[in-house]
Design an enzyme around this catalytic site. Structure first.
Site, PDB file in Angstrom:
ATOM      1  N   TRP A   5      -3.993   0.253   3.948  1.00  0.00           N
ATOM      2  CA  TRP A   5      -3.280   1.176   4.829  1.00  0.00           C
ATOM      3  C   TRP A   5      -2.895   0.479   6.136  1.00  0.00           C
ATOM      4  O   TRP A   5      -3.663  -0.306   6.687  1.00  0.00           O
ATOM      5  CB  TRP A   5      -4.163   2.392   5.134  1.00  0.00           C
ATOM      6  N   TRP A  10       0.823  -1.218   0.000  1.00  0.00           N
ATOM      7  CA  TRP A  10       0.000   0.000   0.000  1.00  0.00           C
ATOM      8  C   TRP A  10       0.857   1.269   0.000  1.00  0.00           C
ATOM      9  O   TRP A  10       1.884   1.329   0.677  1.00  0.00           O
ATOM     10  CB  TRP A  10      -0.870  -0.003   1.257  1.00  0.00           C
ATOM     11  N   MET A  11       0.399   2.303  -0.711  1.00  0.00           N
ATOM     12  CA  MET A  11       1.062   3.611  -0.676  1.00  0.00           C
ATOM     13  C   MET A  11       0.018   4.708  -0.481  1.00  0.00           C
ATOM     14  O   MET A  11      -1.045   4.660  -1.087  1.00  0.00           O
ATOM     15  CB  MET A  11       1.782   3.847  -2.005  1.00  0.00           C
ATOM     16  N   ASN A  12       0.322   5.719   0.370  1.00  0.00           N
ATOM     17  CA  ASN A  12      -0.456   6.963   0.314  1.00  0.00           C
ATOM     18  C   ASN A  12       0.488   8.144   0.163  1.00  0.00           C
ATOM     19  O   ASN A  12       1.295   8.128  -0.788  1.00  0.00           O
ATOM     20  CB  ASN A  12      -1.525   7.079   1.401  1.00  0.00           C
ATOM     21  N   ASP A  13       0.403   9.159   0.990  1.00  0.00           N
ATOM     22  CA  ASP A  13       1.049  10.449   0.706  1.00  0.00           C
ATOM     23  C   ASP A  13       2.506  10.377   0.225  1.00  0.00           C
ATOM     24  O   ASP A  13       3.290   9.602   0.754  1.00  0.00           O
ATOM     25  CB  ASP A  13       1.110  11.301   1.980  1.00  0.00           C
ATOM     26  N   PHE A  72       4.602   8.553  10.047  1.00  0.00           N
ATOM     27  CA  PHE A  72       3.623   9.276   9.232  1.00  0.00           C
ATOM     28  C   PHE A  72       4.338  10.297   8.334  1.00  0.00           C
ATOM     29  O   PHE A  72       5.548  10.411   8.325  1.00  0.00           O
ATOM     30  CB  PHE A  72       2.597   9.956  10.143  1.00  0.00           C
ATOM     31  N   SER A  73       3.518  11.084   7.642  1.00  0.00           N
ATOM     32  CA  SER A  73       4.046  11.965   6.598  1.00  0.00           C
ATOM     33  C   SER A  73       4.988  13.043   7.105  1.00  0.00           C
ATOM     34  O   SER A  73       4.923  13.457   8.259  1.00  0.00           O
ATOM     35  CB  SER A  73       2.883  12.629   5.864  1.00  0.00           C
ATOM     36  N   ASP A 129       2.586  15.903  10.123  1.00  0.00           N
ATOM     37  CA  ASP A 129       2.999  16.161   8.746  1.00  0.00           C
ATOM     38  C   ASP A 129       3.912  17.389   8.612  1.00  0.00           C
ATOM     39  O   ASP A 129       3.604  18.343   7.874  1.00  0.00           O
ATOM     40  CB  ASP A 129       1.757  16.317   7.833  1.00  0.00           C
ATOM     41  N   GLU A 171      -4.334  18.555   7.126  1.00  0.00           N
ATOM     42  CA  GLU A 171      -3.174  17.666   7.041  1.00  0.00           C
ATOM     43  C   GLU A 171      -2.179  18.215   6.019  1.00  0.00           C
ATOM     44  O   GLU A 171      -2.513  19.071   5.200  1.00  0.00           O
ATOM     45  CB  GLU A 171      -3.621  16.269   6.560  1.00  0.00           C
ATOM     46  N   GLN A 220       4.340   7.234   2.102  1.00  0.00           N
ATOM     47  CA  GLN A 220       3.655   6.459   3.130  1.00  0.00           C
ATOM     48  C   GLN A 220       3.467   5.049   2.591  1.00  0.00           C
ATOM     49  O   GLN A 220       2.825   4.864   1.545  1.00  0.00           O
ATOM     50  CB  GLN A 220       2.298   7.095   3.452  1.00  0.00           C
TER      51      GLN A 220
HETATM   52  C1  FRU Z   1      -2.912  12.094   4.886  1.00  0.00           C
HETATM   53  C2  FRU Z   1      -2.509  11.391   6.166  1.00  0.00           C
HETATM   54  C3  FRU Z   1      -1.496  12.212   6.922  1.00  0.00           C
HETATM   55  C4  FRU Z   1      -0.781  11.195   7.739  1.00  0.00           C
HETATM   56  C5  FRU Z   1      -0.745  10.026   6.798  1.00  0.00           C
HETATM   57  C6  FRU Z   1      -0.824   8.699   7.462  1.00  0.00           C
HETATM   58  O1  FRU Z   1      -3.346  11.265   3.882  1.00  0.00           O
HETATM   59  O2  FRU Z   1      -3.639  11.140   6.938  1.00  0.00           O
HETATM   60  O3  FRU Z   1      -2.052  13.266   7.662  1.00  0.00           O
HETATM   61  O4  FRU Z   1       0.477  11.626   8.114  1.00  0.00           O
HETATM   62  O5  FRU Z   1      -1.836  10.166   5.921  1.00  0.00           O
HETATM   63  O6  FRU Z   1      -0.574   7.675   6.560  1.00  0.00           O
END
Ligand code: FRU
Length: 737
Positions: free
Chosen positions: A309, A282-285, A341-342, A404, A455, A301
């Protein structure tokens, strides 16, 4: 209502024998009262319950009439039941447990005041399941039980029934189930089922814990994909995997296999042609975006243990052009302060922190019980990071959403500035050495969108007609203009302490589509380049965890250059794909000066690799027209201009697969349009996304889509308005091979 019963005596809880001589009931709640328990909070009500409470699904599997149910006053209520002391007389304690699976809803056994067993449910379910503890080691000792609901929100409740002592281990669930391997290969391959309940896994090498326990969805009934656990570093050693809980029938447990290769379907259907994705997981920010020694770094992330997630690490890739990426090992892994986290990264040219001249210093949120800010540094071009010994550098001041960090060097005052998301505001901090931080000011009350958590901020300058303005990006979830998350921005001035916004029609959004979130900009771009480069996470928390990909989830948007522009009514931040991804000269095929047919066909050479469509539309006084991207199956995305209503609308309700989430095919995705004589359109099409830019990105819409065949036609519907002209229609290739 809060209440508490306190016992004055410490008499031992009576043990009643039941039919099976072997078993002793500790508590079955059949007296209909909590007389043997001390109670705190309001979650368990005044007495045991007969079943489900209002708003709760029916309970399955309770024994007798009563059980302990912490759903009183809903999921948000919290409370604890503590038993009277009792003596352990059998080898095992068996009990039924149901409700949520949070670490904060659990049953616990204490011996001499020490917690010796603590169990939370394995799945979110109102069906109770039988669990057992081995208590042989405590025979003859006095113990107490605690049933705890310390969790608010969804599934914040616990069900407990039929607690007994017995010489039989009745559960088919095994706790701390350990598998050991003598390592001679590179990987252990773990079989995963995307919907299986989360379990924990802890790695031990020669008996020593390595890192923190990670959550994993080991396959229970069928294997959906494999994840590689890299164990090459432990060749010749004995490693153990300790699973918090395992069920004898879990097929995953029996199929973990050592391997020298990791073979998976990298080319799966919705793996994009030219957008960045993680290799698996999985990938996010995007995180820590920094340019250094000829390389763009993209950290992100990352969950290396599954395609949903969780277990936030910083994944890592580098590129010389922001298009061709090389995957590198995970850069920063969770520790006792929390998951990672980010955050951001800078190059410390003057060695202000003392880690070394030119060190890359990364800032991230340690997401433990509280969110705090930590730093780590790299002296080898970002290949390895060392966490600062005195983390966190900013403790939590009592704000739940406190995260963040984005840092930059403010040259006029020779100091570092950090923007930090602090619930509903952005707080600015300053530092001379990246380690000690001091609060400067706070921005955001009563301005912009506030219907979700703030965020991922980013504060940076952009020059407009020779004048420097400051732009502040703030991502918000939920509360975006079209549902779920989006990134708003403010334009104004910054004096080294305070950000002052210009009066503009806020909220303004960098992208009105549903799938561009948490984007920030690269730091340390050379002055000779001078661009402000950005990319975002191309997904939405509304459905991100269930999009129909397999080995991986999520892509990033194209890298984009930001600039200030005037859209005819007010100043905006425009974004447009960087020149590195190609332009109209790159393999252009259809070039029509004028629209002569209403449908243009796109060949496989283009749609198999990703393509761009560009054209100019002159409404010549007429107001509504649309164009549609479609395939032979009739799956389509419709783009509508309505110059009277001043909106540009994207409709992806019939774009392809959509039933994976009821939040995905929401009807119309709208953006404000200013009236102009002419509009230039660029649409970047990849296997599972479209990014549309109007007038060089004064207006952008990024929306993912899952067509079951590639879109291979562009169809215009000018509603019979022959006065409208569509010119310079160009189809070209994305530069990515
Ligand atoms: C935004 C967020 C950030 C947090 C991260 C956690 O998408 O909620 O605020 O640091 O993702 O994965």
């Amino acid at each position: 209502m809060r209440k508490s019963f306190l016992y004055s005596s410490f008499s031992l809880l009576a043990l009643t024998s039941c039919d099976n001589k072997d078993s002793l009931i500790i508590e079955d709640f059949e007296s209909g009262s909590f007389e043997n328990w001390t109670m705190e909070g309001d979650a368990f009500g005044e007495t045991p319950e007969k079943g489900a409470l209002p708003g709760q699904q029916p309970l399955v599997g309770l024994e007798g009439k009563f059980l302990a149910n912490s759903f009183h006053n809903g999921d948000d209520s919290r409370g604890t039941l503590t038993s009277k002391p009792f003596r352990i007389e059998r080898d095992y304690i068996n009990f039924l447990i149901g409700g949520g699976m949070s670490q904060d809803t659990y049953i616990e056994l204490l011996v001499n005041g020490q917690s010796v067993h603590k169990t939370h449910n394995l799945i979110e379910s109102e069906t109770l399941q039988l669990m057992s503890w081995d208590v042989k080691a405590y025979k003859g000792l006095e113990a107490t039980l605690r049933i705890v609901d310390n969790q608010r929100g969804s599934w914040g409740h616990i069900l407990v029934d039929a607690i007994e002592q017995s010489n039989q281990y009745k559960s088919n669930i095994m706790e701390n189930y350990t598998l050991s391997y003598d390592i001679s290969k590179k990987y252990l391959l773990l079989p995963i089922e995307d919907n299986a309940p989360e379990n924990t896994v802890q790695l031990l090498v020669n008996g020593e814990k390595i890192g923190t326990a990670q959550n994993i969805r080991l396959a229970r009934t069928h294997i959906q994909y494999w994840l590689p656990l890299s164990v090459e570093a432990y060749k010749g050693k004995k490693i153990s995997l300790v699973f918090g809980q395992a069920t004898k029938s879990d097929i995953g447990i029996n199929q973990i296999k050592p391997s020298d290769t990791f073979d998976y379907n990298y080319q799966e259907t919705y793996r994009p042609n030219y957008h960045f994705t993680p290799p698996y997981g999985w990938m996010n920010d995007p995180n820590g975006m920094v340019y250094h020694n000829g390389e763009y770094h993209l950290f992100y992330q990352y969950n290396p243990y599954g395609a949903r997630w969780g277990n936030m690490h910083w994944g890592h890739a580098v590129s010389e052009d922001m298009i061709h990426w090389r995957h590198l090992p995970v850069a920063i892994a969770p520790d006792e302060l929390g998951t990672i986290f980010s955050g951001s990264a800078v190059v410390d040219k003057h060695n202000t922190a003392g880690f070394g001249k030119g060190a890359i210093v990364a800032f991230y949120t340690s997401a433990g019980r509280q969110q705090t800010q930590s730093i780590a540094y790299s002296l080898d071009n970002g290949r390895t990071f060392t966490k600062y010994a005195h983390n966190p550098v900013i403790p939590n001041p009592g704000i739940e959403d406190f995260r963040d960090p984005k840092v930059f060097w403010y040259a006029p005052q020779n100091k570092w500035i950090m923007s930090l998301a602090t619930s509903q505001t952005i707080t600015f901090y300053t530092s001379k050495n990246l380690k000690q931080w001091e609060k400067l000011s706070e921005f955001g009350e009563n301005i912009g969108a506030h219907t979700g958590v703030w965020e991922c901020p980013d504060l940076f300058p952009l020059v407009y007609e020779g004048k420097t303005k400051w732009v502040l990006f703030v991502s918000i979830n939920p509360g975006g203009p079209n549902g779920g998350n989006a990134t708003q921005y403010f334009i104004g001035d910054f004096d080294g302490t305070t950000f002052t916004p210009d009066p503009l029609p806020y909220p303004l959004w960098i992208d009105y589509g549903r799938d561009n979130y948490a984007g920030v900009t690269w730091s340390n771009i050379p002055e000779s380049d001078g661009r402000r480069l950005f990319l975002g996470w191309m997904n939405n928390w509304d459905y991100g965890n269930v999009v129909p990909t397999h080995n991986f989830r999520s892509a990033m948007t194209l890298p984009r250059e930001l600039r200030l522009a005037h859209n005819g009514e007010y100043m905006v931040v425009a974004s447009f794909p960087v020149k590195e991804v190609g332009d109209e000269k790159n393999g252009a095929s259809i070039i029509m000066d004028k629209l002569t047919e209403d449908t243009l066909h796109i060949g496989p050479d283009y749609y198999n690799n990703g393509y761009v469509l560009s054209f100019t539309i002159k409404p010549n006084g007429l107001s509504i027209f649309d164009f549609t991207l479609q395939n032979n199956k009739g799956e389509k995305i419709i783009y509508t201009f309505d110059t009277d209503k001043k909106t540009f609308i994207v409709d992806r309700t019939q774009s392809g697969l959509a039933d994976f989430s009821s939040n995905f095919a929401t009807p119309l995705i709208k953006a404000p349009l200013t009236k102009k004589d002419s509009y230039t359109i660029h649409i970047w099409v990849d296997k599972a996304s479209t990014e549309v830019f109007v007038n060089g990105g004064e207006l952008a819409q990024t929306n993912i889509a899952f067509p079951t065949e590639p879109y291979n036609q562009l169809k215009f519907d000018l509603r019979g308005n022959i006065a409208i002209s569509v010119d310079n229609i160009t189809l070209y290739k994305v530069k990515h091979d």
